[in-house]
Write a protein that holds these residues in place. Structure first.
Motif, PDB file in Angstrom:
ATOM      1  N   HIS A  50      66.079  11.003  50.150  1.00 39.29           N
ATOM      2  CA  HIS A  50      66.087  10.502  51.528  1.00 39.29           C
ATOM      3  C   HIS A  50      64.885   9.576  51.765  1.00 39.29           C
ATOM      4  CE1 HIS A  50      66.603  10.349  55.806  1.00 39.29           C
ATOM      5  NE2 HIS A  50      65.505  11.050  56.059  1.00 39.29           N
ATOM      6  N   HIS A  81      69.645  11.347  57.922  1.00 41.78           N
ATOM      7  CA  HIS A  81      69.943  11.295  56.487  1.00 41.78           C
ATOM      8  C   HIS A  81      71.107  10.330  56.238  1.00 41.78           C
ATOM      9  CE1 HIS A  81      67.256  14.535  55.257  1.00 41.78           C
ATOM     10  NE2 HIS A  81      67.610  14.288  54.002  1.00 41.78           N
ATOM     11  N   THR A 114      75.244  11.473  49.856  1.00 38.41           N
ATOM     12  CA  THR A 114      74.383  12.066  50.878  1.00 38.41           C
ATOM     13  C   THR A 114      75.182  12.901  51.866  1.00 38.41           C
ATOM     14  OG1 THR A 114      72.798  10.237  50.693  1.00 38.41           O
ATOM     15  CG2 THR A 114      72.736  11.537  52.722  1.00 38.41           C
TER      16      THR A 114
END
Length: 320
Positions: free
Chosen positions: A126, A215, A246
């Motif tokens: 991230h 995120h 992700t």
């Protein structure tokens, strides 16, 4: 005779007296069919396309982090409200048949090496990927950097407002018997207390910053930059796959809801709109041309040009 016509920084066309012959209206604004011009509200001197000073960028990051800490402290005093909102989100997702959090969380948790890998992915990439894209654009595409950076800061600003007004507890905090806190169970980063986010202590992170998901917002921001600016096809493909991975990770580790992802995408879209209003051009559109264009004026000739032509002709005759 030649005249200097200013170049329209948005469309790349020159402006004549009425503007109708060059794709503009009488006011000098773009006359593109069906799409009204948006912005800019900033004066030209505040929206250059050159690379900004690094120290200014570092200062802006420091200010953004301070704002994050302010919202973190405010969210920590939310009492039971963040937990009620988390349950409301799950109820909405159940009604929409998109509540995949429990299924994905328990499915991935059965594969030890995979869930541990996802824990480290969540805790590291991230920041690593986002910082790498920041530096890459800053060094390789200085004319794009200000617009790309503006989107990132606008997205964070909108998200901080969301964290402050609508603090939400993530799935892992709602019910330990229903959702598995993968960081706590597998002791990632040596986590033993089962508090904080991704192995970081609660004093360093905002545990109720679930809605919207930065995120996914940061991941899509990175993917768009890579897809538009990278030259190698395999790099573009990796960039596009990054937010997909992700999404899987943040749901499987019980850190976010599906609605958080939708909120993150909406926040990113709002950030692009803010950038367009401020700077008046799309992030990955045609770059403004800073130089004027010299256009010949019909029916007239410059005296210097005439003199030069006569001198050239005379020189030719003398040689003959």
């Amino acid at each position: 005779m030649t005249t200097t016509q200013p170049l329209d920084k948005q469309s790349g066309s020159t402006r004549s007296g009425t503007g109708t012959e060059n794709g503009t209206n009488g006011t000098g604004t773009s006359a593109k069919r069906g799409f009204p011009k948006i912005g800019p509200i900033l004066p030209a001197r505040l929206r250059p396309v050159n690379r900004p000073t690094m120290w200014i960028e570092i200062a802006l990051i420091g200010i953004a982090y301070y704002c994050y800490r302010v919202t973190q402290n405010a969210a920590s005093t939310g009492g039971s409200a963040p937990y009620h909102r988390g349950r409301d989100i799950l109820s909405l997702e159940h009604a929409l048949h998109i509540d995949i959090e429990h299924w994905l969380n328990h499915t991935i948790a059965k594969v030890g090496w995979l869930v541990v890998g996802m824990n480290y992915y969540y805790a590291t990439l991230h920041f690593i990927v986002t910082i790498a894209v920041f530096i890459w654009v800053y060094l390789k595409f200085p004319d794009r950097y200000r617009a790309v950076r503006t989107v990132m800061f606008a997205m964070n600003g909108v998200a901080l407002i969301g964290f402050y007004l609508y603090a939400v507890a993530p799935p892992r905090l709602l019910d330990p018997t229903r959702f598995i806190d993968t960081f706590c169970v597998h002791h990632t980063w040596g986590e033993q207390t089962c508090s904080g986010v991704a192995g970081l202590s609660g004093s360093m992170t905002n545990e109720f910053a679930a809605m919207p998901s930065l995120h996914i917002g940061w991941a899509v921001w990175c993917a768009l930059a890579i897809a538009h600016l990278a030259k190698r096809k395999w790099v573009k493909i990796l960039g596009i796959l990054y937010p997909v991975a992700t999404f899987t990770v943040i749901i499987a580790t019980a850190q976010h809801y599906v609605m958080d992802v939708i909120g993150g995408l909406v926040t990113l879209g709002a950030a692009f709109l803010v950038q367009r209003i401020l700077q008046g051009r799309p992030v990955y559109g045609a770059l403004p041309h800073p130089d004027p264009v010299r256009m010949p004026q019909q029916g007239a000739a410059d005296e210097d040009d005439v003199a030069t032509a006569w001198a050239s002709a005379r020189t030719v005759r003398l040689k003959d």
